[in-house]
Design a protein around this motif. Sequence first.
Motif, PDB file in Angstrom:
ATOM      1  N   LEU B 248       0.858  -1.189   0.000  1.00 39.83           N
ATOM      2  CA  LEU B 248       0.000   0.000   0.000  1.00 39.83           C
ATOM      3  C   LEU B 248       0.894   1.238   0.000  1.00 39.83           C
ATOM      4  O   LEU B 248       1.744   1.404   0.879  1.00 39.83           O
ATOM      5  CB  LEU B 248      -0.892  -0.028   1.254  1.00 39.83           C
ATOM      6  CG  LEU B 248      -1.724   1.200   1.600  1.00 39.83           C
ATOM      7  CD1 LEU B 248      -2.745   1.498   0.507  1.00 39.83           C
ATOM      8  CD2 LEU B 248      -2.447   0.993   2.929  1.00 39.83           C
ATOM      9  N   ILE B 291      -9.183  -5.756   0.358  1.00 40.48           N
ATOM     10  CA  ILE B 291      -8.684  -4.946  -0.756  1.00 40.48           C
ATOM     11  C   ILE B 291      -9.501  -3.653  -0.857  1.00 40.48           C
ATOM     12  O   ILE B 291      -8.957  -2.554  -1.014  1.00 40.48           O
ATOM     13  CB  ILE B 291      -8.790  -5.747  -2.085  1.00 40.48           C
ATOM     14  CG1 ILE B 291      -7.987  -7.061  -1.993  1.00 40.48           C
ATOM     15  CG2 ILE B 291      -8.341  -4.907  -3.280  1.00 40.48           C
ATOM     16  CD1 ILE B 291      -6.497  -6.916  -1.995  1.00 40.48           C
ATOM     17  N   ASN B 292     -10.785  -3.825  -0.725  1.00 37.58           N
ATOM     18  CA  ASN B 292     -11.699  -2.690  -0.812  1.00 37.58           C
ATOM     19  C   ASN B 292     -11.360  -1.625   0.241  1.00 37.58           C
ATOM     20  O   ASN B 292     -11.262  -0.432  -0.049  1.00 37.58           O
ATOM     21  CB  ASN B 292     -13.125  -3.219  -0.604  1.00 37.58           C
ATOM     22  CG  ASN B 292     -14.153  -2.213  -1.058  1.00 37.58           C
ATOM     23  OD1 ASN B 292     -13.829  -1.294  -1.807  1.00 37.58           O
ATOM     24  ND2 ASN B 292     -15.373  -2.369  -0.590  1.00 37.58           N
ATOM     25  N   ALA B 294      -8.497  -1.202   1.741  1.00 39.41           N
ATOM     26  CA  ALA B 294      -7.176  -0.609   1.543  1.00 39.41           C
ATOM     27  C   ALA B 294      -7.148   0.388   0.385  1.00 39.41           C
ATOM     28  O   ALA B 294      -6.400   1.374   0.427  1.00 39.41           O
ATOM     29  CB  ALA B 294      -6.146  -1.718   1.309  1.00 39.41           C
ATOM     30  N   THR B 295      -7.968   0.165  -0.638  1.00 32.33           N
ATOM     31  CA  THR B 295      -7.944   1.086  -1.787  1.00 32.33           C
ATOM     32  C   THR B 295      -8.360   2.491  -1.380  1.00 32.33           C
ATOM     33  O   THR B 295      -8.034   3.463  -2.052  1.00 32.33           O
ATOM     34  CB  THR B 295      -8.883   0.621  -2.925  1.00 32.33           C
ATOM     35  OG1 THR B 295     -10.106   0.187  -2.356  1.00 32.33           O
ATOM     36  CG2 THR B 295      -8.262  -0.485  -3.733  1.00 32.33           C
ATOM     37  N   HIS B 296      -9.082   2.611  -0.274  1.00 19.68           N
ATOM     38  CA  HIS B 296      -9.474   3.940   0.184  1.00 19.68           C
ATOM     39  C   HIS B 296      -8.336   4.703   0.847  1.00 19.68           C
ATOM     40  O   HIS B 296      -8.423   5.888   1.084  1.00 19.68           O
ATOM     41  CB  HIS B 296     -10.654   3.842   1.162  1.00 19.68           C
ATOM     42  CG  HIS B 296     -11.915   3.414   0.474  1.00 19.68           C
ATOM     43  ND1 HIS B 296     -12.403   2.124   0.558  1.00 19.68           N
ATOM     44  CD2 HIS B 296     -12.761   4.084  -0.337  1.00 19.68           C
ATOM     45  CE1 HIS B 296     -13.495   2.030  -0.159  1.00 19.68           C
ATOM     46  NE2 HIS B 296     -13.742   3.202  -0.719  1.00 19.68           N
ATOM     47  N   THR B 299      -2.750   3.729  -3.009  1.00 18.56           N
ATOM     48  CA  THR B 299      -2.755   2.849  -4.179  1.00 18.56           C
ATOM     49  C   THR B 299      -2.208   1.473  -3.785  1.00 18.56           C
ATOM     50  O   THR B 299      -1.325   1.374  -2.933  1.00 18.56           O
ATOM     51  CB  THR B 299      -1.890   3.423  -5.308  1.00 18.56           C
ATOM     52  OG1 THR B 299      -0.569   3.649  -4.789  1.00 18.56           O
ATOM     53  CG2 THR B 299      -2.460   4.725  -5.815  1.00 18.56           C
ATOM     54  N   LEU B 300      -2.736   0.421  -4.439  1.00 19.19           N
ATOM     55  CA  LEU B 300      -2.313  -0.946  -4.109  1.00 19.19           C
ATOM     56  C   LEU B 300      -1.393  -1.499  -5.189  1.00 19.19           C
ATOM     57  O   LEU B 300      -1.592  -1.258  -6.371  1.00 19.19           O
ATOM     58  CB  LEU B 300      -3.522  -1.863  -3.971  1.00 19.19           C
ATOM     59  CG  LEU B 300      -4.535  -1.515  -2.892  1.00 19.19           C
ATOM     60  CD1 LEU B 300      -5.519  -2.653  -2.702  1.00 19.19           C
ATOM     61  CD2 LEU B 300      -3.825  -1.228  -1.578  1.00 19.19           C
ATOM     62  N   HIS B 301      -0.374  -2.230  -4.772  1.00 16.04           N
ATOM     63  CA  HIS B 301       0.588  -2.806  -5.700  1.00 16.04           C
ATOM     64  C   HIS B 301       0.879  -4.245  -5.301  1.00 16.04           C
ATOM     65  O   HIS B 301       0.727  -4.602  -4.146  1.00 16.04           O
ATOM     66  CB  HIS B 301       1.887  -2.003  -5.679  1.00 16.04           C
ATOM     67  CG  HIS B 301       1.642  -0.545  -5.886  1.00 16.04           C
ATOM     68  ND1 HIS B 301       1.750   0.054  -7.114  1.00 16.04           N
ATOM     69  CD2 HIS B 301       1.237   0.418  -5.023  1.00 16.04           C
ATOM     70  CE1 HIS B 301       1.444   1.352  -6.983  1.00 16.04           C
ATOM     71  NE2 HIS B 301       1.123   1.583  -5.723  1.00 16.04           N
ATOM     72  N   ILE B 303      -0.514  -7.102  -5.691  1.00 12.56           N
ATOM     73  CA  ILE B 303      -1.569  -7.812  -4.980  1.00 12.56           C
ATOM     74  C   ILE B 303      -1.480  -9.297  -5.305  1.00 12.56           C
ATOM     75  O   ILE B 303      -1.373  -9.674  -6.472  1.00 12.56           O
ATOM     76  CB  ILE B 303      -2.959  -7.289  -5.404  1.00 12.56           C
ATOM     77  CG1 ILE B 303      -3.022  -5.780  -5.191  1.00 12.56           C
ATOM     78  CG2 ILE B 303      -4.069  -7.998  -4.638  1.00 12.56           C
ATOM     79  CD1 ILE B 303      -4.234  -5.119  -5.796  1.00 12.56           C
TER      80      ILE B 303
END
Lengths: 279, 543
Positions: B248, B291-292, B294-296, B299-301, B303
């Motif tokens: 994250l 995931i949902n 964390a996206t708030h 940015t996610l990488h 995964i």
Amino acid sequence: MVKIVTDSCSDITPELAQEYGIMVVPLYVQFGDKVYRDNVDLATVEFYHKLVKSKVIPTTSTVTPEFFTKLFTKLAKETNEILTITLSEMYSGTYGSALQGKAMVKNKCHIEVIDCQLAIGGQLLLVTTAAKMAQEGANLNQIAQWVREAIPRTHVRMSFDTLEYLRRGGRIGKAQAFLGSLLKVNPVLSIKDGTTFPVARPRNRAQAMDFLVNFAKGFHHIEALAIEDATTPGELEILAQRLKDLVPPERFYRSKISPVVGTHVGPHVLAVSILEGEC
Amino acid sequence: MKANLPDGQLLKEIFASGTTWLEKSAPDINAINVFPIPDGDTGTNMLLTMRSALEEATRNSDSDASSMTKSLAYGALMGARGNSGVILSQFWRGLAKGLEGKSSFDAKDFATALAEASQTAYEGIIHPVEGTMLTVLKDAAEAADKTAKVNSENLLSVLEAAVEAAKDSVARTPSLLPVLKEAGVVDAGGQGIYVLLDGALHHLKGEKDKMQYRQPRLVAADVALTPKMAPTATEVEVPYGYCTNFVLKGQSLDLKKLKKDLGKKGQSLIISGDESLVRVHIHSFEPGEIINYATHLGTLHQISINNMDDQYVEFIKMQKERLPTADIAMVTVASGDGFLEVFNSLGTAITVPGGQTMNPSVRQLVQAVESAPSDNVILLPNNKNIILTASQVESLTSKKVKVVPTRTVPQGIAAFLAFSYEANLEKNAQVMEEAITAIKTIEVTKAVRKTQLNGMKIKKGQFIAILNDENLIASGSNIKEVIFEALLKADIEDADVMTIYYGAETQASEAESIAWEIQDKYSIQVEIVRGGQPYYNYIISLE
């Protein structure tokens, strides 16, 4: 004549080496800062005394590739065929060293290296038989082929007072199944596919010896037999009396577990190895 | 500045060798991975994490120790996989903190950094568990610190001390973490740490070339390796869910809040990183929700979501390959905590609780057989009243079952000890039946009522001794006298080994004093073991 080379974990005595013209390469055992050549700088009696008394836990190390290169180069002056039979690669890096050593030899000598997937008496039986074949005039290919075929017919059984030495040295293999028993047992292990396997759990040394004897007597045809002890010559004598009639005297071998192997099996091992005859 | 002090380049080199070492043992480490989830990927995860760390380090041409450790830490964080990988990345983060601002380091600095690394590893986890790689890191760091205090210049001796301590610590993990003991393995992550440090040590000793043709020596558990990965009779099968991993990236991330929020959404949560870059590892049944969430935050990488149930199936396959040939599982019946431990130590797959006056049902035995990790099962009833029940199991399962009709617990133990790894199911059953005939069992208990048996008048509360669960052979009010009379009638003179299992309400000291007297009188090997059985003060075997 094909020159036969092996390592000190074959427990081949100097007398046997002399008789059969075998070159025995020592591994090393290290107590603290002091390094000893297996069975050369440190005799078995002295070693086991140290093993039990010394607070320092000894370590062992393998033969270097450079050593093999030098040895092969030297031997190549006398022969053009060398067969090297090493102990199991799972116990030591000696096989890898021999292969590397061979690669660095700048000579046309034909060198073959075989991992016999065994050690101690089993290796002894293969190596002495190979050397006998060499003396009788067999060539390298013939002997190497014989060794490869004879490996599955070579059986090793060892009885232990404790598996602690094997565990500590990381050579317990599948015999880990016998660790941690709350009952006192004298485990019997085998060497198969290059590693240590659990076989049986007699309750005391007498039962363990009976097991070894019955194991040997269970074969229909034995070509050669080797027995070994570490620090119990009296027991070895009894074992010898009970087994000596199974093979002709010239194929009955008595030896001692070398210090390098002793580091990993401890001072109270008895071993019986059998080269089973071809059917 | 001393020119010959270790720097970042050396650090990179020794841990590159450590990683080579890890690569060689990764399959073996995978095979012992049972905690927290038996998914068999710890070795691979640690290796991939280290590779990523080294890739990042290779891009750094700076020889500065601080800068190099930061690269290693960043690479580890970005490439961390699985539980062990994330903890390893925390280790590197801590090491980087410890070497912060240092262009080179001495042994003392290294020891201090190791301590920092161990502490940081603990901090990544909400509920740290001992007997894991955390403990191994801690023990290694403590040993390094101790050595550095007396020998602050010698990195070699400090690393040597750390490696030795790690080795011992790994061997102890089964006694700290019961799930390891049950499986007969050491902690996989701890093993990985030991191998990594050991590889680094070999390099430092100048043995880099030798390492090519050598194999790392793994630490073995001090307990029996038992095939107990399959759920036991009483356990209900629970799916493991999904192992979810991602990086994250964000600004001013609140790590505490992240830990707290995610902690509610799953298990085995590990968080590694800082406020701009965080590696998250979590087990959950609903990875989407995680995931949902964390996206708030950023940015996610990288995964990755793995189904751990699939991994578990693979792991069980791997376990079977590790077991010593003879694919046969032993199922035993016993009561008394001591006897349970004895059977465990001999390698039983499942022990069903039961014995005198508490006979297990056919259903219980079938369940145990069904859940044993092999299609070939040997069942030891260990009580004459259970033999009949046990014999019904064969027709109620598709597995191949052999019942060896052991009438007493010592008979069961003798049968177990006769088990041969070189024989098949039928041959083993035969060998075990033979072994039973070589053993005599004497059970000593208190008479519950007044009676007359075998011509002996017995008062309530008197001690009685029964041979082979059949014949009353001695009685009296003095327990020692009863035992000695029974031993004589059981022909003790013909036996080599005697084992005294004392019961739940019997004192060890009483058993010992009886053993001394026996040894005085007869030449026999006497062993005292706590059986912990109910009803019987003593269960004695002669063989």
